[in-house]
Design an enzyme around this catalytic site. Structure first.
Site, PDB file in Angstrom:
ATOM      1  CB  CYS A  48      30.332  89.451  42.468  1.00 38.21           C
ATOM      2  SG  CYS A  48      29.105  88.173  42.146  1.00 38.21           S
ATOM      3  CB  CYS A  51      28.674  89.382  37.777  1.00 40.86           C
ATOM      4  SG  CYS A  51      28.492  90.549  39.139  1.00 40.86           S
ATOM      5  CB  CYS A  97      26.136  90.207  43.685  1.00 42.70           C
ATOM      6  SG  CYS A  97      26.783  91.213  42.331  1.00 42.70           S
ATOM      7  CB  CYS A 100      25.016  88.772  38.982  1.00 45.38           C
ATOM      8  SG  CYS A 100      25.798  88.030  40.424  1.00 45.38           S
ATOM      9  CB  CYS A 120      28.227  86.719  57.930  1.00 48.19           C
ATOM     10  SG  CYS A 120      28.889  85.091  58.332  1.00 48.19           S
TER      11      CYS A 120
HETATM   12 FE    FE Z   1      27.557  89.453  40.987  1.00 49.05          FE
END
Ligand code: FE
Length: 138
Positions: A48, A51, A97, A100, A120
């Site tokens: 990510c 984070c 995610c 976060c 995607c």
């Molecule tokens: Fe994240």
């Protein structure tokens, strides 16, 4: 929903670059074929961009032809959260995610075997860690 990583909008705005902020925190979408990963075949683990949580293995990335990096499976079932998204006159599944709450992209049921799913993603939501072994346990 409580998140492992919880920051104020102001903090995200300062930490992320403008483009990543718009995608991750305001659910924007980068233009197709403009991101840094849609054509990337390097090995590693995609994390990510907000984070640093591991999200996808390069071994599950495939060429969807859409202009966005596409994967058939998250690194762990609970790494990516899914929510119904009815914006823009469509009913889609948003991918976030789980740590976060950052917007990653959408999930579509037209992916390849073995899952049949297409995650995607926006390149701006991801950071490829080329030092990480995509075969390692998450
Ligand atoms: Fe994240």
């Amino acid at each position: 929903m409580s998140r492992k990583v919880d920051k104020t909008d102001e903090q995200w705005r300062e930490e992320l670059g403008h483009d990543a902020y718009v995608v991750l925190r305001q659910k924007g979408t980068e233009r197709a074929f403009t991101g840094k990963y849609h054509d990337c075949k390097d090995e590693g683990v995609y994390k990510c961009a907000g984070c640093g949580t591991p999200l996808f293995r390069s071994t599950t990335k495939y060429d969807s032809g859409t202009g966005w990096p596409s994967f058939y499976e998250p690194i762990r079932p609970d790494a990516v959260a899914e929510e119904s998204d009815q914006s823009h006159g469509m009913i889609r599944t948003e991918a976030l995610c789980a740590a976060c709450g950052g917007h990653l992209g959408h999930v579509f049921p037209d992916g390849p075997a073995p899952t049949g799913q297409r995650y995607c993603m926006n390149s701006l939501s991801l950071e490829l860690d080329r030092e990480a072994d995509p075969e390692d346990d998450a």
